[in-house]
Structures are given as structure tokens and as C-alpha cells.
Design a protein around this motif. Structure first.
Motif, PDB file in Angstrom:
ATOM      1  N   HIS A 108       0.830  -1.210   0.000  1.00  0.00           N
ATOM      2  CA  HIS A 108       0.000   0.000   0.000  1.00  0.00           C
ATOM      3  C   HIS A 108       0.866   1.263   0.000  1.00  0.00           C
ATOM      4  O   HIS A 108       0.357   2.355   0.164  1.00  0.00           O
ATOM      5  N   ALA A 109       2.170   1.091  -0.170  1.00  0.00           N
ATOM      6  CA  ALA A 109       3.057   2.253  -0.194  1.00  0.00           C
ATOM      7  C   ALA A 109       2.771   3.073  -1.441  1.00  0.00           C
ATOM      8  O   ALA A 109       2.440   2.513  -2.481  1.00  0.00           O
ATOM      9  N   PRO A 110       2.888   4.394  -1.347  1.00  0.00           N
ATOM     10  CA  PRO A 110       2.659   5.197  -2.553  1.00  0.00           C
ATOM     11  C   PRO A 110       3.717   4.915  -3.623  1.00  0.00           C
ATOM     12  O   PRO A 110       4.814   4.459  -3.309  1.00  0.00           O
ATOM     13  N   PHE A 111       3.352   5.184  -4.867  1.00  0.00           N
ATOM     14  CA  PHE A 111       4.320   5.069  -5.960  1.00  0.00           C
ATOM     15  C   PHE A 111       5.516   5.966  -5.680  1.00  0.00           C
ATOM     16  O   PHE A 111       5.385   7.027  -5.075  1.00  0.00           O
ATOM     17  N   GLN A 112       6.662   5.544  -6.143  1.00  0.00           N
ATOM     18  CA  GLN A 112       7.860   6.377  -6.012  1.00  0.00           C
ATOM     19  C   GLN A 112       8.161   7.008  -7.367  1.00  0.00           C
ATOM     20  O   GLN A 112       7.974   6.373  -8.405  1.00  0.00           O
ATOM     21  N   TYR A 113       8.606   8.248  -7.336  1.00  0.00           N
ATOM     22  CA  TYR A 113       8.936   8.951  -8.577  1.00  0.00           C
ATOM     23  C   TYR A 113      10.423   9.286  -8.561  1.00  0.00           C
ATOM     24  O   TYR A 113      10.927   9.840  -7.587  1.00  0.00           O
TER      25      TYR A 113
END
Ligand code: NIG
Ligand code: FE
Length: 406
Positions: free
Chosen positions: A22-27
Motif C-alpha cells: 500500500h506504499a505510494p508510488f515512487q517517482y
């Protein structure tokens, strides 16, 4: 000698290979991806081309994501069920059509009559449409053969397709899809055939990598499903299930008790079932097309899945009865609109979390060193752009196992 290449100045959007689904996407803006053979060797902040002793390509800030994974499809079959849809639109429910011997058994009849060549040529355009959208791994189920020879035929067609197209096909045995008409008066006889013959023979032939069951009032009961799952467990076969689609039978908790990879559909899953799949680390696969096409009213329990941090994946469920749609972008859009997923949840649902639903998180589903170089370059600024205007398909480069395929 492994071919080495570097994609420079990529705007990377990806999940990271952690245990957090559920971790946010990394950019990673303006980064370089070093590819060696079929794998990602390194992901680095931008360096001058002279720093690399190999072919480099400047992506000039284009967005790049991991290849898409469609983790639940019924791609290979003959015939269509447009006539059945016409009846459904007249108000006759899917479950009644199934009880009358229609539904899945109609497709079984057509699939049994078809040759491997016919099945392959019917599946090709479907597969091509998904490839063009950026799918690099697809799961394909049997379940329209329902005897040893015709289940094997579906698996062999999947092998043929995988040889001709730049895509990985993961094969799942779904012999427990419905009771075939010849066993109408002896359903347990069919369960015995699955357990004693179909599963052991095809497993020995290494013809598939997981089994699936349709645990439902119009499918297999808990007792029948348990028997099939015990057979699979004894052979060490990974397990998946179509569960809680039309009613709450307890199929998801059953799959969880066998440490299943995924429970799919799950519109009727309750909190107890969610606790069970949380404990077994099983992925919840959402199938928004089936929900839409059957005009279901009950949404999967998204808030509870979030609360319990259950990994959520999304798939097309492409099939002739409940989801005749070959667009994973549209499935992502629908999961957002119909089920309320965030855009990032939808992206994780077809990459990292979809890899989890297939037991492939050691190699698939994210952009990180050691992972497969299945990569997509988009003419888009942000991941939302790709699924916002459905039909636009801004895919400009599709890299499968390190090689350009578009
Ligand atoms: O995932 N639920 C069972 N299997 C398919 C439908 C298959 C069919 O109707 O042919 C599904 O929705
Ligand atoms: Fe399905």
C-alpha cells in the motif's frame, strides 16, 4: 555476451520491491536505467552518456513504468456468448443461464470442437490488443476444456502463443470452473476426475503453474473445493480462487487456509474473510469488468481491504461471459471510478501487486536492480494521463526482457 544498454533521463514511476503493498508510488525524475540482457542492472541519477561504456538512449524526460501484468484472464476459447448477453439484457440472470446449462458450458462446447490452430487464431488479436496497451505478463486460465485432453489443448495453445509473441504467459489450471454437462447428474464424479486425473497428469507434464477454482453456488461447493485444494496442496501446487463473486460462501477464507496466492472478484467478501486473507498474505484481485457487465450492485470491500493492508490487484478477467473486454487501461479506470481506488492504487494493482497475485515479486512488477527489464515508455507526464483518456494509448516504447518490441 549480455547486451548492455542505458535508458537515460527517464521519469520513473514505480512501486518499490518492499513488503509494503500500500506504499505510494515512487517517482525518480531524470534517472538512468541500466539494462543488461533481460534484467535491470542499476537505476541511477542521470549521468553523462560518456559515463557508460555502451549504447545509450536519451528519453528526454519521458515517463517510464514497469510492464503491465494482467493477472487473471480466460484468453483462450472459441465461440462467443453475445446471445447470452441479449438474454441477460431481457432480465434473465447469469446464475439462471448457468443453471440451465448455458454460460460457461456453452463456451466449453465450442472450445472442445475447436482445433489448436483455431483457438490460437482466435486468441491472437485479443493478446495483441493487450500487448499494444503495454501488458508484458499475462495469466491465462484453462476452464473451457473440462476434460484432460481439452484442458491440455488450452495449455498447449498458451505455449504456442508465448512462442510467437513478446509476452510471458503464466498458465493456471481452472478445471474446477463448472460441472461439464456430461457430469450434470454426477458432479462429485467430475471432482474425482479433476483430483485423480486432470491435476496430477498435467502437473506432472509441467503444463501449468497454479490451480484455480470457481467456489460459488453456481460453481463448486466448499466441500468440493476443499477436496480439490487438498489434492493441489499434496502436490505443492500454488492456489488461486474465484470467490465471493455472487454470494458469501466462505471461499476466500478457504483459499486463505491453503495459503493461496489470490482471491479474485470478492464483491461479497466480509470482514472475517478479510482477516483470513490478511493472515495468509493472500492478494485481493478486483475484476471491475465482470462487476460492470453483470450489473452487480455490491462493490468489493475496498475500505476494509485498505484498513487491513491487504494487497489489491486489478485485472481484465477477459472472458466471453462476464468480461469480453481487452483493455487493461480501461479496467484500471473502472476500478478507480466504480470501486473508488486511487490512481496509484490502480497502477500498483497492475504492476507490483499483480506480480504478488502471481507469486512473482522476486522478478516482476517494479523498476529496480535485479528485476526483469519489462518497461514501458509513455508520451505522458504522469501515470494518471495514461488511464484518464481511455482509448488514447500513449505507449511509445514497449521493452520486453530488455528488447524493444514496439
Ligand atoms: O471470472 N466466474 C467465473 N469465471 C468467469 C466467467 C467465465 C464465463 O462466464 O465464461 C469470471 O467471471
Ligand atoms: Fe475469471
Amino acid at each position: 555476451m549480455l547486451i548492455k544498454r542505458v535508458l537515460q533521463n527517464a521519469n520513473i514511476a514505480t512501486s518499490l520491491p518492499t513488503g509494503d503493498y500500500h506504499a505510494p508510488f515512487q517517482y525518480f525524475p531524470l534517472h538512468d536505467i541500466v539494462i543488461e540482457g533481460a534484467y535491470i542492472k542499476a537505476v541511477l541519477p542521470h549521468q553523462p552518456a560518456s559515463a557508460y561504456n555502451c549504447e545509450t538512449e536519451d528519453l528526454q524526460g519521458a515517463l517510464i513504468t514497469a510492464g503491465l501484468i494482467d493477472c487473471h484472464t480466460h484468453l483462450i476459447f472459441a465461440g462467443n456468448r453475445a446471445h447470452e448477453w441479449e438474454r441477460r439484457q431481457q432480465g434473465i440472470p447469469y446464475s439462471q443461464i448457468a443453471k440451465e446449462g448455458g454460460g460457461i458450458n456453452q463456451t466449453v462446447k465450442a472450445t472442445r470442437q475447436a482445433s489448436m490452430e483455431e483457438l490460437a487464431s482466435l486468441a491472437q488479436p485479443r493478446l495483441q490488443r493487450l500487448i499494444q496497451e503495454g501488458v508484458t505478463t499475462i495469466e491465462c486460465k484453462t476452464g473451457y476444456g473440462l476434460n484432460l485432453e481439452d484442458e491440455r489443448k488450452q495449455l498447449l495453445v498458451a505455449d504456442q502463443l508465448a512462442q510467437h509473441y513478446p509476452i510471458e504467459i503464466i498458465k493456471t489450471l481452472l478445471s474446477a470452473h463448472t460441472i461439464p454437462s456430461e457430469f450434470k447428474n454426477n458432479p462429485d464424479g467430475y471432482v474425482d476426475l479433476i483430483c485423480q486425473k486432470i491435476i496430477p497428469t498435467l502437473w506432472q507434464e509441467k503444463a501449468f503453474s497454479a490451480i484455480d477454482i470457481f467456489c460459488e453456488t453456481v460453481g463448486f461447493s466448499i466441500a468440493q473445493s476443499t477436496k480439490i485444494l487438498q489434492t493441489a496442496k499434496a502436490l505443492g501446487i500454488p492456489i488461486k480462487g474465484h470467490t465471493e463473486q455472487l454470494s458469501n460462501l466462505g471461499g476466500s477464507a478457504l483459499i486463505a487456509s491453503f495459503n493461496g496466492l489470490s482471491v479474485d472478484h470478492i464483491e461479497y467478501l466480509d470482514e472475517q474473510g478479510i482477516q483470513a486473507i490478511k493472515q495468509s498474505n493472500t492478494t485481493a484481485v478486483l475484476l471491475p469488468f465482470a462487476y460492470y457487465f453483470l450489473r452487480e450492485k455490491q462493490c468489493p470491500p475496498i475500505d476494509l481491504l485498505r484498513q487491513y493492508q491487504v494487497p489489491i490487484a486489478i485485472s481484465t478477467d477477459f472472458n466471453p461471459g462476464t468480461a469480453p473486454f481487452t483493455s487493461i487501461h480501461w479496467a484500471m479506470n473502472m476500478a478507480c471510478v466504480q470501486f473508488g481506488l486511487t490512481i496509484e492504487e490502480a497502477w500498483a494493482g497492475v504492476t507490483w501487486n499483480a506480480a504478488k497475485a502471481l507469486g512473482l515479486t522476486h522478478s516482476h512488477g517494479c523498476i529496480a536492480p535485479g528485476y526483469l527489464a519489462d518497461l514501458l515508455v509513455w508520451d505522458a507526464e504522469r501515470p494518471v494521463d495514461i488511464i484518464y483518456e481511455v482509448g488514447s494509448n500513449p505507449l511509445v516504447q514497449r521493452i520486453f526482457r530488455g528488447k524493444n518490441t514496439l
